[in-house]
Design an enzyme around this catalytic site. Structure first.
Site, PDB file in Angstrom:
ATOM      1  CE1 TYR A   1      -4.262  -1.578   1.036  1.00  0.00           C
ATOM      2  CE2 TYR A   1      -2.758  -3.126   2.084  1.00  0.00           C
ATOM      3  CZ  TYR A   1      -4.023  -2.805   1.624  1.00  0.00           C
ATOM      4  OH  TYR A   1      -5.039  -3.707   1.748  1.00  0.00           O
TER       5      TYR A   1
ATOM      6  CE1 TYR B   1      -1.875  -6.574   4.128  1.00  0.00           C
ATOM      7  CE2 TYR B   1      -2.674  -6.378   1.868  1.00  0.00           C
ATOM      8  CZ  TYR B   1      -2.876  -6.235   3.225  1.00  0.00           C
ATOM      9  OH  TYR B   1      -4.068  -5.749   3.691  1.00  0.00           O
TER      10      TYR B   1
ATOM     11  NE  ARG C   1      -6.513 -10.036   5.152  1.00  0.00           N
ATOM     12  CZ  ARG C   1      -7.506  -9.275   4.680  1.00  0.00           C
ATOM     13  NH1 ARG C   1      -7.392  -7.980   4.644  1.00  0.00           N
ATOM     14  NH2 ARG C   1      -8.628  -9.818   4.233  1.00  0.00           N
TER      15      ARG C   1
ATOM     16  CG  HIS D   1      -7.884  -7.513   0.338  1.00  0.00           C
ATOM     17  ND1 HIS D   1      -6.692  -8.033   0.772  1.00  0.00           N
ATOM     18  CD2 HIS D   1      -7.992  -6.296   0.926  1.00  0.00           C
ATOM     19  CE1 HIS D   1      -6.109  -7.179   1.593  1.00  0.00           C
ATOM     20  NE2 HIS D   1      -6.861  -6.117   1.703  1.00  0.00           N
TER      21      HIS D   1
ATOM     22  CG  HIS E   1      -9.681  -2.271   1.518  1.00  0.00           C
ATOM     23  ND1 HIS E   1      -9.958  -2.724   2.785  1.00  0.00           N
ATOM     24  CD2 HIS E   1      -8.390  -2.600   1.281  1.00  0.00           C
ATOM     25  CE1 HIS E   1      -8.872  -3.291   3.301  1.00  0.00           C
ATOM     26  NE2 HIS E   1      -7.904  -3.233   2.399  1.00  0.00           N
TER      27      HIS E   1
END
Lengths: 235, 178
Positions: free
Chosen positions: A106, A145, A155, A158, A160
């Site tokens: 991110y 990640y 995780r 995905h 959000h």
């Protein structure tokens, strides 16, 4: 507002506040029972987006942060329909999107996962549903990640999502997953969802939505709380 | 068309929402469409400030919550959003106007609260300490255990209101099942 019928969170579908497999819930979940006001005392409304002005590239994360080239990774296009619990489309509602890049990183300053940033990808975007409740955006498939919840925790891929719908009770923040991801069965976020609801967050690969020579197509339909007959009477 | 469709399950906002949902506040390039100034688009002579801190069950100020406010008194429909990671002591701060009383109810602001560690968001409300007579007769406030009612009432100092949100503990905030 008398024609708006409220429906609570579906306990057979929704995660509970406390889920010990996701450790952060332990000191952040309310411990006392929620208070349920009489529905007759509630006049529920929420933000409306009929006149919302999207930026021209808000819906295209493959282009909206370009600095000196194209972002790396697999281009995808995500389509879906936003409806209420009766299947009635929710038109002109805002979707906000954020995600990691193709390496699983991110741009958030607090993300310490040791994977490269992509100078041409921010992972933030927005789009609106049209008159029939359909939305579409372009992005790069996010990477997996690691995170600190438990040893060797990862995780799954995905995206959000944040949505509003017709009033504050239809507010939803969720995550879209990808079919066939081997991490789904190990992920406490996914496993927090009762079995009956778990597949609802897994998008479907769709060759018909796939754009030749450009982007793989995925479908992710979203159902917001409520079954009001005329959700947008205030438009 | 009218058969029941299953609700899409909620998932946590996680720790990394800021660059997507509150980017300008956190100094990211993507531009916010909403922030903590809820009166930017209206002519509002008498604005108020509402601020506070969100605490976890160990009494620590939460630095990665997102607070949303929604108020609708028939005249003004106002929405605001703020992340708790940029202000001193991880406070949230909003600039707005005090909503009017509607149908004899005490004036209030809806709060929608998101954070890492919440798989499902929570709803609470902000009432105002200087509305004691309307507060005393308000049906929603009266549906709350008298001992916990003060968790919903913002204290007033000058033109500023202050209210903390406690996720757990003796001062646990009242959350609503809307």
């Amino acid at each position: 507002m008398s024609n708006i019928i409220q429906s609570g969170f579906d306990k057979e579908i929704q995660p509970s506040y406390l889920y010990e497999g996701y450790k952060s819930t332990i000191i952040r979940a309310p411990t006392k029972p929620l208070v349920m006001p009489k529905k007759s005392e509630l006049s529920l409304t929420g933000p409306v987006f009929k006149d919302f002005k999207l930026g021209v590239l808000d819906h295209d994360l493959t282009k909206n942060a370009v600095k000196n080239g194209e972002p790396l990774g697999e281009r995808i296009v995500v389509h879906g329909k936003v409806t209420n619990e009766k299947g009635h489309p929710i038109p002109y509602t805002l979707l906000e999107i954020w995600q990691a890049n193709s390496s699983g990183r991110y741009i958030h300053k607090a993300d310490q996962h040791d994977a490269p940033l992509d100078p041409n990808f921010s992972g933030a975007g927005r789009c609106m549903t049209d008159a029939e409740g359909n939305y579409k955006f372009y992005t790069i498939k996010p990477g997996a990640y690691s995170w600190g919840n438990h040893p060797n925790a990862w995780r799954p891929n995905h995206i959000h999502f944040s949505l509003f719908g017709g009033d504050i009770t239809s507010r939803l923040i969720t995550q879209m997953y990808f079919p066939g991801d081997p991490l789904l069965e190990f992920d406490p976020m996914v496993q927090s969802i009762p079995l009956k609801g778990r597949d609802l967050l897994i998008s479907k690969f769709d060759l018909a939505l796939t754009e030749p020579d450009f982007a793989l197509g995925y479908r992710f339909d979203i159902v917001l709380r409520g079954h009001n007959a005329t959700p947008f009477e205030n438009l | 068309m009218d058969k029941k469709h299953l609700q899409t399950p909620s998932q946590t906002i996680g720790p990394f929402f800021a660059y997507g949902l509150t980017p300008t506040q956190y100094d990211y390039e993507f531009k916010s469409w909403v922030d903590n100034n809820m009166v930017a688009d209206i002519d509002a002579p008498e604005t108020i400030e509402i601020s506070g801190t969100v605490f976890d069950g160990e009494g620590q100020a939460i630095d990665d919550a997102m607070v949303e406010l929604w108020q609708d008194d028939g005249e003004h429909k106002l929405y605001g959003r703020f992340g708790t990671g940029t202000e001193e002591n991880n406070r949230f701060i909003f600039k707005t106007i005090k909503p009017k009383s509607v149908n004899g109810q005490a004036p209030f602001i809806n709060v929608i609260l998101f954070m890492r560690g919440q798989l499902l968001h929570t709803y609470t409300r902000i009432y105002f300490a200087d509305e004691s007579s309307l507060n005393a007769s308000d049906k929603v406030l009266n549906s709350v255990d008298a001992k916990r009612r003060n968790t919903l009432i913002a204290e007033k100092v000058g033109q500023k209101y202050s209210i903390d949100i406690h996720m757990q503990g003796q001062k646990e905030t009242v959350f609503f099942d809307l």
